[in-house]
Motif scaffolding. Sequence first.
Motif, PDB file in Angstrom:
ATOM      1  N   ILE A   1     -41.422  39.995 100.940  1.00  0.00           N
ATOM      2  CA  ILE A   1     -41.127  40.690  99.678  1.00  0.00           C
ATOM      3  C   ILE A   1     -41.020  39.753  98.488  1.00  0.00           C
ATOM      4  N   ASN A   2     -40.707  38.501  98.747  1.00  0.00           N
ATOM      5  CA  ASN A   2     -40.608  37.574  97.615  1.00  0.00           C
ATOM      6  C   ASN A   2     -41.955  37.019  97.159  1.00  0.00           C
TER       7      ASN A   2
ATOM      8  N   LEU B   1     -42.650  39.805 111.776  1.00  0.00           N
ATOM      9  CA  LEU B   1     -41.313  39.220 111.821  1.00  0.00           C
ATOM     10  C   LEU B   1     -41.106  38.314 113.031  1.00  0.00           C
ATOM     11  N   MET B   2     -42.100  38.279 113.917  1.00  0.00           N
ATOM     12  CA  MET B   2     -42.120  37.287 114.993  1.00  0.00           C
ATOM     13  C   MET B   2     -42.053  35.876 114.407  1.00  0.00           C
ATOM     14  N   CYS B   3     -42.820  35.688 113.339  1.00  0.00           N
ATOM     15  CA  CYS B   3     -43.005  34.331 112.805  1.00  0.00           C
ATOM     16  C   CYS B   3     -42.181  34.021 111.562  1.00  0.00           C
ATOM     17  N   HIS B   4     -41.932  35.021 110.728  1.00  0.00           N
ATOM     18  CA  HIS B   4     -41.214  34.726 109.495  1.00  0.00           C
ATOM     19  C   HIS B   4     -40.353  35.901 109.068  1.00  0.00           C
ATOM     20  N   SER B   5     -39.461  35.623 108.127  1.00  0.00           N
ATOM     21  CA  SER B   5     -38.505  36.633 107.674  1.00  0.00           C
ATOM     22  C   SER B   5     -39.179  37.687 106.803  1.00  0.00           C
TER      23      SER B   5
ATOM     24  N   GLY C   1     -37.957  38.416 103.992  1.00  0.00           N
ATOM     25  CA  GLY C   1     -37.856  37.825 102.656  1.00  0.00           C
ATOM     26  C   GLY C   1     -39.123  37.092 102.253  1.00  0.00           C
ATOM     27  N   TYR C   2     -39.752  36.462 103.237  1.00  0.00           N
ATOM     28  CA  TYR C   2     -40.991  35.731 102.940  1.00  0.00           C
ATOM     29  C   TYR C   2     -42.077  36.694 102.452  1.00  0.00           C
TER      30      TYR C   2
ATOM     31  N   TYR D   1     -32.350  41.641 105.471  1.00  0.00           N
ATOM     32  CA  TYR D   1     -32.932  42.108 104.213  1.00  0.00           C
ATOM     33  C   TYR D   1     -32.926  43.615 104.133  1.00  0.00           C
TER      34      TYR D   1
ATOM     35  N   PHE E   1     -53.387  31.157 110.895  1.00  0.00           N
ATOM     36  CA  PHE E   1     -52.145  30.907 111.633  1.00  0.00           C
ATOM     37  C   PHE E   1     -52.197  31.416 113.071  1.00  0.00           C
TER      38      PHE E   1
ATOM     39  N   ARG F   1     -36.190  32.317 107.311  1.00  0.00           N
ATOM     40  CA  ARG F   1     -37.120  31.820 108.330  1.00  0.00           C
ATOM     41  C   ARG F   1     -38.540  31.895 107.794  1.00  0.00           C
TER      42      ARG F   1
ATOM     43  N   TYR G   1     -34.535  32.990  99.123  1.00  0.00           N
ATOM     44  CA  TYR G   1     -35.701  33.853  99.292  1.00  0.00           C
ATOM     45  C   TYR G   1     -35.959  34.207 100.746  1.00  0.00           C
TER      46      TYR G   1
ATOM     47  N   TYR H   1     -28.760  33.946 109.551  1.00  0.00           N
ATOM     48  CA  TYR H   1     -29.691  35.060 109.629  1.00  0.00           C
ATOM     49  C   TYR H   1     -29.413  35.983 108.446  1.00  0.00           C
ATOM     50  N   ILE H   2     -30.448  36.345 107.741  1.00  0.00           N
ATOM     51  CA  ILE H   2     -30.268  37.241 106.602  1.00  0.00           C
ATOM     52  C   ILE H   2     -30.860  38.600 106.935  1.00  0.00           C
TER      53      ILE H   2
END
Lengths: 102, 399
Positions: A55-56, A46-50, A52-53, A30, A76, B54, B51, A27-28
């Motif tokens: 901001i990157n 954030l239910m589905c993705h980090s 990071g997904y 951020y 989705f 999840r 990056y 777990y990261i």
Amino acid sequence: MKKLLLIAILFVGSLFAQVKGDVEVPYISYQIKMGKGFDAVQANCLMCHSFGYIINQGPQSRDFWAKKTEKMVTHFKAPITKEDAEIVTDYLFKYYGNGKIK
Amino acid sequence: MKRREFLKTSIAASAAILSTTALSAGETHQPVDNRKVSNMAFPEKRPLITYSDRPPLLESPRSTFARGITENDEFFVRWHLPDIPTHIDTDSYTIKIDGLVEQDLEISLKELKNDFEQVEVTAVLQCGGNSRSAFTPIAGGIQWGSGAMGCAKWKGVRLSDLLNRAGLKKDAQWIGFNGKDNAAYYETPNFVRELELEELNDHVIIAYEMNGEDLPYLNGFPLRLVIPGYYSDSWVKMLSNITVTNKYKSLFFMDIAYRVPDNKCECETPQHHFKPTKPITNMNVKSVIGYPENGMKVYHNSHVVVRGVAFDDGHGIREVLVSVDGGKTWDEAELKQENGRYAYTEFRYAYKPTDYGKVTFMTKAINRLGDEQPFAKDIGWNHGGYKYNGIDEVTVEVV
């Protein structure tokens, strides 16, 4: 012949032994810019993705973030209300925007 | 502590992204190249440029391009859906084949390894969005540097052998592939790929081994599709279902994602997205330098060996040229091609720096069709930021 067979079996058996038990993806945590609307991001994104997904993707226009949010709903099937979609877009544009509307 | 150090990395990464927005509008440039690997290692991996956790998104560092085969623990990772099985029971795992076939099949891993001819192919796996950070304005998607690619020796069985065992019906035309990764919501579409039967040749395999080892979990354990020459979006991971149909099914990941403008330059403007579009499918010709790296210092009058890799979609690399004068003159690099036409061609170029100060190495690959890499600035923009293949550049200082 017996020997040959044994070698063949050993060969097959040697595979699939590299991971012991279940794998665990770390777990990261951020660095997140706190501000108005983050609650909606937490509840809806954030239910589905980090984080990071998000901001990157790089700093983007308001239109980009609006379309991304819409994509999450249309393609989705994320259950994001119209109201929340607006709040999420505002947050992303304010903190991770490029200053351009389009 | 690891977490703090990771945060530093992610801050550096966002800073790198921010700096590119200052560039003049529209000009494609070198992809971001100053990101460091994080200190956090994912399962079966060394720490890589990170990056997202999840779904996991990990990039290989530039140093991996100094070798013709990418190590499994340095191989990049890209998933689309967040819920990846973290345990696979290899005794009960099966791959199902159904649809327009004479006989539905459910094949265990053991059967796959014993009942079919075992084959190997060395092939480059590259994300269609690799090097996306080269585009201005910033294209949507993860802002990859050059490391969303790698080359491995894949072992498995031919897809055609499986399909023949099941027996294709006359009107079979499309083959759908689905893996075991899932979204957070049931309603989210699966990451299914559909390929037309005529696209699939005997080089397409279902692989269980990568460089002589099991596939790492994050690269699709226990089975993945390998389509040499194609971008990685079609190489379905944790492959569990193959469905044969006669009709193309409309799918988000096929119809909207991973497509480029269907025109000659495959380009468009941010204001007017070009229609129609086409799937990214075949990889274009590309080379990337593995050594030296940007910002390194080399000694005056020393012997520098520039190393890197080049590839295309399987036509094969004819030559790799190196320039140290900004692209005015080009010199041939030595090539090593021992793993077949889908693999990395390794190149090396001996250079003796006789002037102090900065020197930039540029590399340009040319394939057997005569296709060559363009300068970054000559690559048109597309909104997905796909298929960047600009001449690579590395600048070092001679001291």
